[in-house]
Design a protein around this motif. Structure first.
Motif, PDB file in Angstrom:
ATOM      1  N   VAL A 546     -11.649   6.492  17.546  1.00 28.85           N
ATOM      2  CA  VAL A 546     -11.082   7.492  16.648  1.00 28.85           C
ATOM      3  C   VAL A 546     -12.127   8.587  16.458  1.00 28.85           C
ATOM      4  CG1 VAL A 546     -10.166   7.962  14.345  1.00 28.85           C
ATOM      5  CG2 VAL A 546      -9.649   5.785  15.477  1.00 28.85           C
ATOM      6  N   ILE A 547     -11.771   9.819  16.813  1.00 31.08           N
ATOM      7  CA  ILE A 547     -12.685  10.953  16.685  1.00 31.08           C
ATOM      8  C   ILE A 547     -12.365  11.668  15.380  1.00 31.08           C
ATOM      9  CG2 ILE A 547     -13.481  13.114  17.712  1.00 31.08           C
ATOM     10  CD1 ILE A 547     -12.658  12.031  20.426  1.00 31.08           C
ATOM     11  N   GLY A 548     -13.229  11.513  14.406  1.00 28.43           N
ATOM     12  CA  GLY A 548     -13.033  12.100  13.089  1.00 28.43           C
ATOM     13  C   GLY A 548     -12.762  11.032  12.051  1.00 28.43           C
ATOM     14  N   LEU A 549     -13.683  10.870  11.112  1.00 32.02           N
ATOM     15  CA  LEU A 549     -13.508   9.861  10.069  1.00 32.02           C
ATOM     16  C   LEU A 549     -12.634  10.366   8.929  1.00 32.02           C
ATOM     17  CD1 LEU A 549     -14.240   7.181   8.607  1.00 32.02           C
ATOM     18  CD2 LEU A 549     -16.285   8.349   7.736  1.00 32.02           C
ATOM     19  N   GLY A 550     -12.928  11.582   8.442  1.00 35.32           N
ATOM     20  CA  GLY A 550     -12.189  12.121   7.316  1.00 35.32           C
ATOM     21  C   GLY A 550     -12.289  11.212   6.102  1.00 35.32           C
ATOM     22  N   THR A 551     -11.143  10.900   5.515  1.00 38.98           N
ATOM     23  CA  THR A 551     -11.102  10.006   4.360  1.00 38.98           C
ATOM     24  C   THR A 551     -11.273   8.545   4.751  1.00 38.98           C
ATOM     25  OG1 THR A 551      -8.707   9.799   4.552  1.00 38.98           O
ATOM     26  CG2 THR A 551      -9.551  11.557   3.111  1.00 38.98           C
ATOM     27  N   GLY A 552     -11.145   8.252   6.051  1.00 38.72           N
ATOM     28  CA  GLY A 552     -11.164   6.872   6.512  1.00 38.72           C
ATOM     29  C   GLY A 552      -9.793   6.230   6.482  1.00 38.72           C
ATOM     30  N   ILE A 553      -8.790   6.952   5.952  1.00 36.35           N
ATOM     31  CA  ILE A 553      -7.447   6.397   5.835  1.00 36.35           C
ATOM     32  C   ILE A 553      -6.839   6.112   7.205  1.00 36.35           C
ATOM     33  CG2 ILE A 553      -5.080   6.954   5.100  1.00 36.35           C
ATOM     34  CD1 ILE A 553      -6.342   8.380   2.664  1.00 36.35           C
ATOM     35  N   SER A 554      -7.172   6.913   8.203  1.00 39.54           N
ATOM     36  CA  SER A 554      -6.632   6.695   9.552  1.00 39.54           C
ATOM     37  C   SER A 554      -7.047   5.346  10.123  1.00 39.54           C
ATOM     38  CB  SER A 554      -7.087   7.814  10.488  1.00 39.54           C
ATOM     39  OG  SER A 554      -6.514   9.048  10.117  1.00 39.54           O
ATOM     40  N   LEU A 555      -8.167   4.830   9.680  1.00 39.55           N
ATOM     41  CA  LEU A 555      -8.650   3.549  10.203  1.00 39.55           C
ATOM     42  C   LEU A 555      -8.016   2.357   9.496  1.00 39.55           C
ATOM     43  CD1 LEU A 555     -12.463   4.350  10.448  1.00 39.55           C
ATOM     44  CD2 LEU A 555     -10.881   4.128  12.348  1.00 39.55           C
ATOM     45  N   ARG A 556      -7.330   2.624   8.394  1.00 40.53           N
ATOM     46  CA  ARG A 556      -6.786   1.530   7.592  1.00 40.53           C
ATOM     47  C   ARG A 556      -5.759   0.724   8.396  1.00 40.53           C
ATOM     48  NH1 ARG A 556      -4.890   1.435   1.293  1.00 40.53           N
ATOM     49  NH2 ARG A 556      -3.980  -0.649   1.310  1.00 40.53           N
ATOM     50  N   GLY A 557      -5.973  -0.569   8.489  1.00 38.22           N
ATOM     51  CA  GLY A 557      -5.035  -1.465   9.146  1.00 38.22           C
ATOM     52  C   GLY A 557      -5.144  -1.506  10.659  1.00 38.22           C
ATOM     53  N   LEU A 558      -5.990  -0.677  11.256  1.00 35.58           N
ATOM     54  CA  LEU A 558      -6.059  -0.640  12.725  1.00 35.58           C
ATOM     55  C   LEU A 558      -6.538  -1.962  13.311  1.00 35.58           C
ATOM     56  CD1 LEU A 558      -7.371   2.829  13.943  1.00 35.58           C
ATOM     57  CD2 LEU A 558      -5.039   2.028  13.651  1.00 35.58           C
ATOM     58  N   SER A 559      -7.465  -2.615  12.649  1.00 36.46           N
ATOM     59  CA  SER A 559      -8.023  -3.844  13.220  1.00 36.46           C
ATOM     60  C   SER A 559      -7.008  -4.980  13.236  1.00 36.46           C
ATOM     61  CB  SER A 559      -9.269  -4.272  12.444  1.00 36.46           C
ATOM     62  OG  SER A 559      -8.925  -4.606  11.110  1.00 36.46           O
ATOM     63  N   ALA A 560      -5.875  -4.829  12.531  1.00 37.73           N
ATOM     64  CA  ALA A 560      -4.831  -5.857  12.556  1.00 37.73           C
ATOM     65  C   ALA A 560      -4.022  -5.815  13.843  1.00 37.73           C
ATOM     66  CB  ALA A 560      -3.904  -5.691  11.357  1.00 37.73           C
ATOM     67  N   HIS A 561      -4.134  -4.708  14.592  1.00 38.98           N
ATOM     68  CA  HIS A 561      -3.551  -4.674  15.934  1.00 38.98           C
ATOM     69  C   HIS A 561      -4.382  -5.606  16.821  1.00 38.98           C
ATOM     70  CE1 HIS A 561      -0.753  -1.271  15.346  1.00 38.98           C
ATOM     71  NE2 HIS A 561      -1.658  -0.834  14.481  1.00 38.98           N
ATOM     72  N   PRO A 562      -3.888  -5.975  18.000  1.00 31.73           N
ATOM     73  CA  PRO A 562      -4.662  -6.893  18.866  1.00 31.73           C
ATOM     74  C   PRO A 562      -5.911  -6.220  19.442  1.00 31.73           C
ATOM     75  CG  PRO A 562      -2.687  -6.161  19.988  1.00 31.73           C
ATOM     76  CD  PRO A 562      -2.559  -5.668  18.583  1.00 31.73           C
ATOM     77  N   THR A 563      -6.849  -5.888  18.569  1.00 30.02           N
ATOM     78  CA  THR A 563      -8.062  -5.170  18.961  1.00 30.02           C
ATOM     79  C   THR A 563      -9.281  -6.071  18.938  1.00 30.02           C
ATOM     80  OG1 THR A 563      -8.415  -4.509  16.680  1.00 30.02           O
ATOM     81  CG2 THR A 563      -7.215  -2.961  18.077  1.00 30.02           C
ATOM     82  N   VAL A 599     -22.332   8.437  13.983  1.00 30.23           N
ATOM     83  CA  VAL A 599     -22.467   9.790  13.431  1.00 30.23           C
ATOM     84  C   VAL A 599     -23.060  10.688  14.517  1.00 30.23           C
ATOM     85  CG1 VAL A 599     -23.419  11.189  11.567  1.00 30.23           C
ATOM     86  CG2 VAL A 599     -22.791   8.812  11.137  1.00 30.23           C
ATOM     87  N   GLU A 600     -22.189  11.300  15.265  1.00 34.34           N
ATOM     88  CA  GLU A 600     -22.598  12.214  16.334  1.00 34.34           C
ATOM     89  C   GLU A 600     -21.393  13.026  16.786  1.00 34.34           C
ATOM     90  OE1 GLU A 600     -23.208  10.486  20.361  1.00 34.34           O
ATOM     91  OE2 GLU A 600     -23.251   8.565  19.307  1.00 34.34           O
ATOM     92  N   ASP A 601     -21.600  13.867  17.763  1.00 38.12           N
ATOM     93  CA  ASP A 601     -20.536  14.700  18.314  1.00 38.12           C
ATOM     94  C   ASP A 601     -19.613  13.849  19.188  1.00 38.12           C
ATOM     95  OD1 ASP A 601     -19.507  16.439  20.716  1.00 38.12           O
ATOM     96  OD2 ASP A 601     -19.897  17.853  19.105  1.00 38.12           O
ATOM     97  N   GLY A 602     -18.311  13.847  18.865  1.00 38.01           N
ATOM     98  CA  GLY A 602     -17.368  13.003  19.594  1.00 38.01           C
ATOM     99  C   GLY A 602     -17.242  13.369  21.061  1.00 38.01           C
ATOM    100  N   ARG A 603     -17.241  14.638  21.346  1.00 42.99           N
ATOM    101  CA  ARG A 603     -17.142  15.071  22.741  1.00 42.99           C
ATOM    102  C   ARG A 603     -18.375  14.641  23.524  1.00 42.99           C
ATOM    103  NH1 ARG A 603     -14.966  20.558  25.472  1.00 42.99           N
ATOM    104  NH2 ARG A 603     -16.247  20.522  27.356  1.00 42.99           N
ATOM    105  N   ASN A 604     -19.535  14.796  22.903  1.00 40.47           N
ATOM    106  CA  ASN A 604     -20.764  14.404  23.575  1.00 40.47           C
ATOM    107  C   ASN A 604     -20.797  12.905  23.827  1.00 40.47           C
ATOM    108  OD1 ASN A 604     -24.124  13.989  23.275  1.00 40.47           O
ATOM    109  ND2 ASN A 604     -23.390  15.715  24.479  1.00 40.47           N
ATOM    110  N   LEU A 605     -20.217  12.131  22.916  1.00 42.65           N
ATOM    111  CA  LEU A 605     -20.127  10.682  23.108  1.00 42.65           C
ATOM    112  C   LEU A 605     -19.320  10.363  24.368  1.00 42.65           C
ATOM    113  CD1 LEU A 605     -20.532   7.773  21.773  1.00 42.65           C
ATOM    114  CD2 LEU A 605     -18.192   8.076  20.954  1.00 42.65           C
ATOM    115  N   LEU A 606     -18.186  11.034  24.538  1.00 41.72           N
ATOM    116  CA  LEU A 606     -17.360  10.801  25.727  1.00 41.72           C
ATOM    117  C   LEU A 606     -18.061  11.273  27.002  1.00 41.72           C
ATOM    118  CD1 LEU A 606     -13.837  11.870  24.389  1.00 41.72           C
ATOM    119  CD2 LEU A 606     -14.662   9.551  24.815  1.00 41.72           C
TER     120      LEU A 606
END
Length: 831
Positions: A546-563, A599-606
């Motif tokens: 996920v590129i961009g943390l923001g409030t962190g709400i986007s990450l909520r519940g994601l780990s419940a998927h088969p991850t 904590v870094e640039d998402g594009r640079n990570l890729l």
């Protein structure tokens, strides 16, 4: 020999053009290097420091050389030709540097210190050669022109070169790069540099032919006076450079809150700063007299520089009202608004920059190297001033702002600036010449520094640049802001994050440099859907990014998927700190063992990581913002595709409220160019593009099974989604066929020509009050005459299929689409 007036005008013009092209290159090369090394403040600071170090070194080295050479115009022509050559080969050299950088990052993943050193070394290889050539042009020209009136002539040349730099900064940000792109702008710069070199060479040859048979005076043998005699002056010059660039960093941070984090804003601020410097040099050149007490003037200018900052800083929060008035006057006329922006920025900076622009030629006059040693004298002054500027910019960005905040950093610097002027006042025994002015200015400045007045955080973080029309329509700034409170302001190295809360405490949101970027209000559904949709569509999303943390709400519940693992990359440490205020809303997701925060640039990570992902979610802020714009280009999507597994899914957020329909078509076509199979969803005022290189379908039974998982179901309930039918009916728009129809015939958004980055000019007036959103939704819906639902696996038997159809009917009924609801209910009854 003496030059004709026409020859002088030509050389002055060439020198101004040289400054213009130099700033175009600086802007251009910084953009190139950000694409390679990342858009972090550390990278930008290293690039800027390296460039300025090259200027300083060139000024010193070529300043010494200038005093031993009599064919200075030929030397100048060669320097300009060298700059053109380096600029011509810059893109190819950058490709080699990028390859080395990627390999080195992959070989040293756990050594950030070595990586930083690598940044510096590679940037130096690219930037130092042309920067040294650029730095050498001022002492060469000064030595060429100076006969008797040393400081006045230097002031004129300094003003001309800086005026050219102003035009370069404005032209690069507003015209050249937006309309021609990076490559063509670079080639245009090379052509202009080549023309400067050619004309200077021809004029030098002509002068040499006319001078044949005329004996030239011998090169001076007397060395410059010992440096120890001028140590105090040179330290003062270094401090003035440090104050000047530190102020510029702080002004940038303040004005970004009112101008926005756009390329236009940076061009405006830099142009305003340079105009002040140029006018200072020009006024000094015009007003200086042989009888002027230069030490007294130098002390007075230094104290005045600090005092003018101290006296104006307490009122910076009131700029919110000034910028709001500018928006009101300009209406929907972009260039009028741009003029207003420039005038306000110049008004903020003008007095300190005018004084700063006068100080450099005054310092040269105090050094008094004499006409025969002008090059070395100018080189020494420029060297110390530039080194001070480098130190000041780094100190302001990395130490003062994080530790003291912006306002207190201004106060400290202004106080030190005034003290430096007083030290000069005493050291050079200038008391008689300025016995009233200097102490009076110092007293006024210190009084302003001591005032306890703090900026109004609501005004400072009001985001005038994108919410001006809202404030004007809803009763004014004070009325709108009175409906919320700010519970924290986090000032970091390059970002100001404010956490806001409604008066009843029911809703929170955060702003980045004044613009809202997430919260627990209406956009909460978008934050959840943008991350859960690709996870729901993928059969086995084991690794996700996920590129961009923001409030962190986007990450909520994601780990419940088969991850197995979820990486989240966020460029701003301040946003990470702000996410703690949303711990309840995001379910304290950063404590999840599956989640790794980077904590870094998402594009640079890729670019540099070897890791492959099943799902990549990109939810940066808007594409018209600097830095974020790099996450909406064709080149970025290709980079992301290389990090996806063969059946991987990429998800992109797009706001419909601040983008023209034409630019939305460009964004969609760019996306489809890399991800030809796509499903398109809407959520409020946002568009969600889900793409892959493999066909995508919505497996109904898989959706139902995943939504039955408590953590996933609980998360999506917050988005008003409780069943597959509600998800499809409430948010699905169409597939790639309709998206292809919608986006046909447009150009692509690329790194070289980032059209979306320069689209902020459309976000003014009524456009920001829902006009774009309505026009975009109408255009999107008209692209599909008949919607095809890519639904699969409704059930293993007739009963299951009938239940699925009834669910779909219920979903469409819930959103008021009666015809579709009746259609699916009829199909269910037939079964």
């Amino acid at each position: 020999m003496d030059l004709s007036p026409g020859q002088k005008r030509l050389i002055y013009t060439l020198f101004a053009l040289s400054g213009c092209v130099a700033l175009v290159y600086e802007v251009l090369w910084t953009k190139y290097l950000i694409l390679t090394f990342g858009a972090t403040i550390e990278v930008v600071s290293l690039v800027t420091a390296t460039f300025m170090a090259g200027l300083a070194g060139g000024s010193l080295l070529l300043g010494r050389y200038a005093d031993r050479n009599r064919r200075l115009l030929l030397v100048y022509a060669l320097l300009e030709g060298g700059i053109a050559l380096f600029a011509l080969t810059f893109p190819q050299a950058l490709d080699l540097v990028e390859a080395v950088y990627i390999r080195s990052r992959q070989a040293l993943p756990d050594h950030p210190g070595l990586t930083t050193l690598l940044h510096l070394t590679l940037a130096a290889l690219l930037l130092l050669p042309p920067a040294v050539c650029m730095g050498g042009t001022l002492p060469i020209m000064c030595r060429f022109f100076v006969k008797r009136r040393l400081s006045g002539e230097i002031g004129k040349l300094y003003a001309l070169n800086t005026l050219g730099a102003t035009l370069g900064a404005f032209g690069a940000g507003y015209l050249l790069i937006p309309y021609f792109g990076l490559s063509l702008t670079g080639y245009l710069g090379v052509a202009v540099n080549g023309l400067i070199a050619l004309l200077a060479w021809q004029l030098a040859r002509k002068i040499c032919r006319r001078a044949e048979g005329v004996a030239l005076p011998p090169a001076p043998e007397t060395p410059l006076q010992p440096l120890t005699g001028f140590a105090f002056l040179l330290v003062s010059v270094m401090l003035i450079g440090a104050y000047g660039l530190a102020y510029e960093i702080l002004w940038t941070r303040v004005l970004l809150l009112f101008l926005g984090n756009t390329s236009y804003a940076f061009a405006t601020m830099l142009s305003a700063y340079l105009v002040g410097i140029a006018l200072g040099g020009a006024i000094y050149a015009r007003r200086i007299r042989r009888t002027t007490n230069i030490p007294a003037l130098f002390a007075l200018l230094t104290v005045g520089m600090g005092a003018s900052v101290a006296l104006t800083v307490p009122f910076y929060d009131r700029l919110a009202h000034v910028f709001l008035a500018a928006h009101d006057l300009a209406g929907e006329h972009w260039w009028f608004l741009t003029l207003g922006y420039f005038l306000i920025a110049f008004a903020v900076m003008c007095v300190p920059t005018l004084l700063s622009g006068s100080l450099l030629p005054a310092a040269v006059a105090m050094l008094a190297p004499g006409p025969e040693q002008t090059g070395r004298g100018v080189g020494l002054i420029v060297l110390h001033n530039t080194l001070g500027a480098v130190l000041g910019s780094l100190l302001a960005g990395f130490v003062l702002i994080p530790q003291l905040g912006i306002q207190n950093s201004f106060r400290l610097l202004a106080a030190l600036n005034i003290l430096s002027g007083l030290a000069l006042f005493v050291r050079f025994r200038a008391c008689r010449a300025g016995r009233l002015a200097v102490p009076a200015l110092a007293l006024a400045g210190f009084s302003a520094v001591a005032l306890p007045a703090a900026w109004n955080p609501a005004w400072m973080n009001s985001g005038i640049y994108c919410y001006a029309e809202k404030y004007l329509e809803m009763g004014g700034l004070e009325k709108v802001l009175s409906e919320e409170r700010i519970i924290d302001v986090i000032e970091g190295t390059d970002t100001t994050v404010a956490v806001h809360e409604s008066l009843d405490g029911q809703m929170r949101f955060f702003t980045v440099n004044g613009k809202t970027d997430g919260g627990t209000g209406r956009d909460m559904g978008t934050q959840l859907l943008v991350s859960h949709l690709p996870m729901l569509l993928h059969p086995q999303p084991r690794r996700a990014l996920v590129i961009g943390l923001g409030t962190g709400i986007s990450l909520r519940g994601l780990s419940a998927h088969p991850t197995e693992a979820i990486d989240c990359v966020e460029i701003s440490p301040e946003v990470v700190k702000a996410s703690a205020y949303f711990a309840e809303a995001n379910g304290r997701v950063l404590d999840d063992p599956k989640v790794r925060l980077l904590v870094e640039d998402g594009r640079n990570l890729l670019l540099t990581e070897r890791q492959s992902y099943d799902v990549i979610v990109s939810e940066p802020s808007n594409p018209w913002q600097t830095g974020n714009a790099n996450l909406f280009t064709l080149d970025f999507y290709r980079l992301a595709a290389r990090r996806l597994a063969a059946d991987g899914i990429f998800c992109q957020w797009l706001g419909l409220y601040d983008i023209t329909t034409e630019n939305l078509r460009i964004a969609c076509r760019t996306f489809l160019q890399v991800f030809p199979h796509a499903l398109v969803y809407t959520s409020g005022s946002d568009l969600i593009l889900v793409g892959s290189r493999q066909p995508l379908v919505m497996d109904y039974q898989r959706l139902a099974q995943r939504l039955a998982v408590p953590a996933i179901g609980a998360a999506l309930t917050l988005a008003q989604v409780e069943s597959p039918g509600e998800l499809v009916a409430g948010h699905f728009l169409f597939t790639e066929e309709a998206l292809r129809t919608f986006s046909a015939g447009t150009v692509l958004n690329t790194d070289d020509r980032s059209i979306l980055e320069y689209s902020a000019r459309h976000n003014i007036g009524k456009n920001t009050l829902g006009r774009f959103q309505r026009e975009n939704m109408q255009a999107l819906k008209s692209a599909a005459e008949k919607i095809f639902l890519p639904l699969d696996n409704l059930g293993a038997n007739r009963t299951a299929v009938a239940l699925a159809l009834r669910d779909l009917a219920g979903g469409y009924a819930k959103v008021g689409r009666k015809q579709e609801a009746e259609h699916f209910m009829k199909m269910a009854e037939e079964l």
